[in-house]
Design a protein around this motif. Structure first.
Motif, PDB file in Angstrom:
ATOM      1  N   VAL A 173     -11.894   2.237  18.839  1.00  0.00           N
ATOM      2  CA  VAL A 173     -11.258   2.874  17.680  1.00  0.00           C
ATOM      3  C   VAL A 173      -9.768   2.552  17.700  1.00  0.00           C
ATOM      4  CG1 VAL A 173     -10.971   5.134  18.829  1.00  0.00           C
ATOM      5  CG2 VAL A 173     -10.936   4.995  16.341  1.00  0.00           C
ATOM      6  N   GLY A 174      -9.282   2.103  16.553  1.00  0.00           N
ATOM      7  CA  GLY A 174      -7.875   1.799  16.390  1.00  0.00           C
ATOM      8  C   GLY A 174      -7.366   2.423  15.105  1.00  0.00           C
ATOM      9  N   VAL A 175      -6.122   2.105  14.780  1.00  0.00           N
ATOM     10  CA  VAL A 175      -5.467   2.732  13.635  1.00  0.00           C
ATOM     11  C   VAL A 175      -4.814   1.667  12.757  1.00  0.00           C
ATOM     12  CG1 VAL A 175      -3.442   4.134  13.076  1.00  0.00           C
ATOM     13  CG2 VAL A 175      -5.101   4.981  14.720  1.00  0.00           C
ATOM     14  N   CYS A 176      -4.833   1.928  11.445  1.00  0.00           N
ATOM     15  CA  CYS A 176      -4.143   1.087  10.460  1.00  0.00           C
ATOM     16  C   CYS A 176      -3.072   1.935   9.785  1.00  0.00           C
ATOM     17  CB  CYS A 176      -5.158   0.581   9.425  1.00  0.00           C
ATOM     18  SG  CYS A 176      -4.417  -0.169   7.963  1.00  0.00           S
ATOM     19  N   LEU A 177      -1.830   1.488   9.817  1.00  0.00           N
ATOM     20  CA  LEU A 177      -0.757   2.193   9.117  1.00  0.00           C
ATOM     21  C   LEU A 177      -0.381   1.436   7.856  1.00  0.00           C
ATOM     22  CD1 LEU A 177       1.733   3.318  11.939  1.00  0.00           C
ATOM     23  CD2 LEU A 177       0.070   4.727  10.696  1.00  0.00           C
ATOM     24  N   ASP A 178      -0.275   2.170   6.751  1.00  0.00           N
ATOM     25  CA  ASP A 178       0.090   1.593   5.458  1.00  0.00           C
ATOM     26  C   ASP A 178       1.461   2.157   5.084  1.00  0.00           C
ATOM     27  OD1 ASP A 178       0.383   1.519   2.561  1.00  0.00           O
ATOM     28  OD2 ASP A 178      -1.708   0.890   2.467  1.00  0.00           O
ATOM     29  N   THR A 179       2.436   1.290   4.842  1.00  0.00           N
ATOM     30  CA  THR A 179       3.805   1.758   4.570  1.00  0.00           C
ATOM     31  C   THR A 179       3.877   2.644   3.328  1.00  0.00           C
ATOM     32  OG1 THR A 179       4.166  -0.385   3.504  1.00  0.00           O
ATOM     33  CG2 THR A 179       5.034  -0.110   5.738  1.00  0.00           C
ATOM     34  N   CYS A 180       3.073   2.313   2.303  1.00  0.00           N
ATOM     35  CA  CYS A 180       3.040   3.134   1.086  1.00  0.00           C
ATOM     36  C   CYS A 180       2.509   4.525   1.419  1.00  0.00           C
ATOM     37  CB  CYS A 180       2.176   2.460   0.025  1.00  0.00           C
ATOM     38  SG  CYS A 180       1.735   3.508  -1.370  1.00  0.00           S
ATOM     39  N   HIS A 181       1.447   4.589   2.209  1.00  0.00           N
ATOM     40  CA  HIS A 181       0.849   5.879   2.566  1.00  0.00           C
ATOM     41  C   HIS A 181       1.783   6.704   3.451  1.00  0.00           C
ATOM     42  CE1 HIS A 181      -3.371   3.833   2.081  1.00  0.00           C
ATOM     43  NE2 HIS A 181      -2.605   3.717   1.015  1.00  0.00           N
ATOM     44  N   LEU A 182       2.543   6.012   4.326  1.00  0.00           N
ATOM     45  CA  LEU A 182       3.486   6.748   5.171  1.00  0.00           C
ATOM     46  C   LEU A 182       4.476   7.507   4.303  1.00  0.00           C
ATOM     47  CD1 LEU A 182       4.196   4.148   8.034  1.00  0.00           C
ATOM     48  CD2 LEU A 182       3.124   6.403   8.310  1.00  0.00           C
ATOM     49  N   ASP A 218       4.840  -1.637  -0.895  1.00  0.00           N
ATOM     50  CA  ASP A 218       5.852  -0.713  -1.370  1.00  0.00           C
ATOM     51  C   ASP A 218       5.135   0.379  -2.158  1.00  0.00           C
ATOM     52  OD1 ASP A 218       8.312   0.472  -1.987  1.00  0.00           O
ATOM     53  OD2 ASP A 218       9.294  -1.467  -2.267  1.00  0.00           O
ATOM     54  N   SER A 219       5.842   1.449  -2.489  1.00  0.00           N
ATOM     55  CA  SER A 219       5.211   2.608  -3.120  1.00  0.00           C
ATOM     56  C   SER A 219       5.829   2.904  -4.481  1.00  0.00           C
ATOM     57  CB  SER A 219       5.386   3.833  -2.209  1.00  0.00           C
ATOM     58  OG  SER A 219       4.841   4.982  -2.817  1.00  0.00           O
ATOM     59  N   LYS A 220       4.964   3.081  -5.484  1.00  0.00           N
ATOM     60  CA  LYS A 220       5.457   3.470  -6.816  1.00  0.00           C
ATOM     61  C   LYS A 220       5.918   4.925  -6.814  1.00  0.00           C
ATOM     62  CE  LYS A 220       2.432   0.609  -9.801  1.00  0.00           C
ATOM     63  NZ  LYS A 220       3.347  -0.466 -10.161  1.00  0.00           N
ATOM     64  N   LYS A 221       5.385   5.718  -5.888  1.00  0.00           N
ATOM     65  CA  LYS A 221       5.666   7.160  -5.880  1.00  0.00           C
ATOM     66  C   LYS A 221       6.555   7.525  -4.697  1.00  0.00           C
ATOM     67  CE  LYS A 221       3.026   7.764  -9.447  1.00  0.00           C
ATOM     68  NZ  LYS A 221       3.562   8.215 -10.739  1.00  0.00           N
ATOM     69  N   PRO A 222       7.368   8.587  -4.873  1.00  0.00           N
ATOM     70  CA  PRO A 222       8.378   8.912  -3.839  1.00  0.00           C
ATOM     71  C   PRO A 222       7.828   9.622  -2.600  1.00  0.00           C
ATOM     72  CG  PRO A 222       8.532  10.458  -5.651  1.00  0.00           C
ATOM     73  CD  PRO A 222       7.493   9.448  -6.051  1.00  0.00           C
ATOM     74  N   LEU A 223       8.731   9.846  -1.674  1.00  0.00           N
ATOM     75  CA  LEU A 223       8.450  10.541  -0.415  1.00  0.00           C
ATOM     76  C   LEU A 223       7.705  11.854  -0.660  1.00  0.00           C
ATOM     77  CD1 LEU A 223       9.110  10.795   2.704  1.00  0.00           C
ATOM     78  CD2 LEU A 223      11.147  12.066   2.009  1.00  0.00           C
ATOM     79  N   GLY A 224       6.585  12.029   0.027  1.00  0.00           N
ATOM     80  CA  GLY A 224       5.859  13.292  -0.052  1.00  0.00           C
ATOM     81  C   GLY A 224       5.065  13.511  -1.325  1.00  0.00           C
ATOM     82  N   VAL A 227       0.626  10.632  -3.495  1.00  0.00           N
ATOM     83  CA  VAL A 227      -0.068   9.774  -4.470  1.00  0.00           C
ATOM     84  C   VAL A 227       0.009   8.330  -3.980  1.00  0.00           C
ATOM     85  CG1 VAL A 227      -0.146   8.980  -6.858  1.00  0.00           C
ATOM     86  CG2 VAL A 227       0.463  11.346  -6.364  1.00  0.00           C
ATOM     87  N   ASP A 228      -1.139   7.660  -3.993  1.00  0.00           N
ATOM     88  CA  ASP A 228      -1.283   6.332  -3.412  1.00  0.00           C
ATOM     89  C   ASP A 228      -1.222   5.256  -4.507  1.00  0.00           C
ATOM     90  OD1 ASP A 228      -2.027   4.120  -1.950  1.00  0.00           O
ATOM     91  OD2 ASP A 228      -4.070   4.791  -1.558  1.00  0.00           O
ATOM     92  N   ARG A 229      -0.023   4.715  -4.757  1.00  0.00           N
ATOM     93  CA  ARG A 229       0.130   3.650  -5.757  1.00  0.00           C
ATOM     94  C   ARG A 229       0.977   2.527  -5.166  1.00  0.00           C
ATOM     95  NH1 ARG A 229      -3.082   6.241  -7.637  1.00  0.00           N
ATOM     96  NH2 ARG A 229      -3.259   7.391  -9.588  1.00  0.00           N
ATOM     97  N   HIS A 230       0.349   1.393  -4.961  1.00  0.00           N
ATOM     98  CA  HIS A 230       1.048   0.280  -4.308  1.00  0.00           C
ATOM     99  C   HIS A 230       1.967  -0.458  -5.279  1.00  0.00           C
ATOM    100  CE1 HIS A 230      -2.404  -0.054  -1.119  1.00  0.00           C
ATOM    101  NE2 HIS A 230      -1.925   1.165  -1.239  1.00  0.00           N
ATOM    102  N   GLU A 231       3.094  -0.935  -4.756  1.00  0.00           N
ATOM    103  CA  GLU A 231       4.071  -1.669  -5.553  1.00  0.00           C
ATOM    104  C   GLU A 231       4.467  -2.941  -4.793  1.00  0.00           C
ATOM    105  OE1 GLU A 231       5.348  -2.923  -8.053  1.00  0.00           O
ATOM    106  OE2 GLU A 231       6.315  -1.157  -8.967  1.00  0.00           O
ATOM    107  N   HIS A 232       5.007  -3.905  -5.525  1.00  0.00           N
ATOM    108  CA  HIS A 232       5.484  -5.134  -4.886  1.00  0.00           C
ATOM    109  C   HIS A 232       6.585  -4.821  -3.876  1.00  0.00           C
ATOM    110  CE1 HIS A 232       3.095  -7.558  -7.527  1.00  0.00           C
ATOM    111  NE2 HIS A 232       3.617  -6.949  -8.582  1.00  0.00           N
ATOM    112  N   GLN A 235      10.273  -3.472  -4.578  1.00  0.00           N
ATOM    113  CA  GLN A 235      10.422  -3.010  -5.962  1.00  0.00           C
ATOM    114  C   GLN A 235      10.054  -1.540  -6.151  1.00  0.00           C
ATOM    115  OE1 GLN A 235       8.588  -5.639  -8.843  1.00  0.00           O
ATOM    116  NE2 GLN A 235       9.346  -7.452  -7.792  1.00  0.00           N
ATOM    117  N   GLY A 236       9.714  -0.863  -5.073  1.00  0.00           N
ATOM    118  CA  GLY A 236       9.294   0.533  -5.200  1.00  0.00           C
ATOM    119  C   GLY A 236      10.237   1.484  -4.501  1.00  0.00           C
ATOM    120  N   CYS A 237       9.719   2.653  -4.126  1.00  0.00           N
ATOM    121  CA  CYS A 237      10.540   3.694  -3.502  1.00  0.00           C
ATOM    122  C   CYS A 237      10.914   3.372  -2.066  1.00  0.00           C
ATOM    123  CB  CYS A 237       9.798   5.025  -3.561  1.00  0.00           C
ATOM    124  SG  CYS A 237       9.501   5.567  -5.260  1.00  0.00           S
TER     125      CYS A 237
END
Ligand SMILES: [Zn+2]
Ligand SMILES: [Zn+2]
Length: 293
Positions: A173-182, A218-224, A227-232, A235-237
């Motif tokens: 078992v391992g882990v995947c971190l997504d910068t947008c999700h963080l 990158d994330s279309k939506k801000p910290l906290g 909401v999971d929306r990926h951006e280039h 170009q995002g938050c």
């Protein structure tokens, strides 16, 4: 140097994903081993598997991971849905094993009843049973840290740590971190201080040895926002700084880094057509890498 790549489409057959990876200059890659929005996938012909593995070996693209179907929910208490989810995750693991992939990226699940803790145990129990039934396999389960939308589990490092603990620290078992999700789940990786704090915390609770994949979005939506929306990239938050830190962070040197940013719209692309969005996002990441050398 970290290995940088992107999610590549398998349209036209699995070997086409490798061709797409090559034309985009991917050093690592993610695919769907079956349609991510369906329970059942077509059976993979032996010849297609062989062709995929041969092309992959020749390409030098490694590691490759698959992303599990979005329908799978190992935290549900609804018996029929749980049984279907376990069967589908087993199928994902079998496909990944046959294709020689590092692992299957999985959203841990959404709890339907009871407490979060109950949900985390349900996930762990299902995964332990699936791995026990595949004792001789090598493919890993890669728990993806989530944005925390709705009742989804896995949006905190504590959640990931408790699933791993309930799996008795299973070696597969391992882990995947997504910068947008963080960012969306409330980890501020934009400031130098927030970045340091976040990954110190990750190292303490989960451990860097469990970190097998990064999704760089990158994330279309801000910290906290949860909401999971990926951006280039850039170009995002998040902006460019967190990506510059990640690709140059010595702790992440061996970790594959994969884009899941929006693709170009328009008619379906053939394997040899370059997606200009992927091309640009990959170039931006590589430029950040060389900027510090
Ligand atoms: Zn995902
Ligand atoms: Zn996402």
């Amino acid at each position: 140097m970290p290995r940088i790549g992107a999610h590549m489409s398998v349209a036209g057959g699995l070997p086409r994903a490798v061709e797409r990876g090559i034309v985009h200059g991917c050093e690592t890659m993610q695919i769907f081993a079956k349609n991510a929005n369906q329970w059942r996938g077509r059976e993979l012909p032996r010849e297609e598997i062989r062709e995929f593995r041969t092309a992959l070996d020749a390409s030098g693209i490694a590691p490759v991971v698959s992303h599990a179907s979005y329908l799978i929910n190992l935290a549900t208490t609804v018996p029929a849905l749980r049984a279907q989810s376990i069967e589908a995750m087993g199928d994902e693991l079998d496909r990944a094993e046959a294709l020689g992939l590092l692992g299957v990226v999985l959203h841990p699940g959404c709890y339907t009843r009871g407490t979060e803790a109950d949900g985390l145990v349900l996930i762990a129990d299902a995964l332990v049973a699936l791995l026990r039934a595949r004792r001789r396999g090598k493919t890993m389960v890669l728990l993806e840290h989530t944005a925390g939308q709705g009742t989804s589990l896995g949006a905190t490092f504590e959640h990931l740590a408790s699933i791993i603990a309930a799996m008795h620290d299973h070696p597969r078992v391992g882990v995947c971190l997504d910068t947008c999700h963080l960012l969306a789940s409330g980890y501020d990786i934009c400031s130098a201080e927030g970045y340091a704090r976040t990954f110190t915390r990750f190292g303490r609770l989960v451990g860097f040895d469990r970190l097998k994949v990064f999704h760089l979005n990158d994330s279309k939506k801000p910290l906290g926002s949860r909401v999971d929306r990926h951006e280039h990239i850039g170009q995002g938050c998040l902006g460019l700084e967190p990506f510059r830190r990640i690709v140059n962070d010595r702790r992440f040197r061996g970790v594959p880094m994969l884009l899941e940013t929006p693709k170009e719209e328009g008619p379906a692309k053939g394997p040899l057509d370059v997606d200009r969005f992927d091309e640009r996002n990959l170039r931006i990441l590589r430029d950040l890498l060389s900027a510090r050398r």
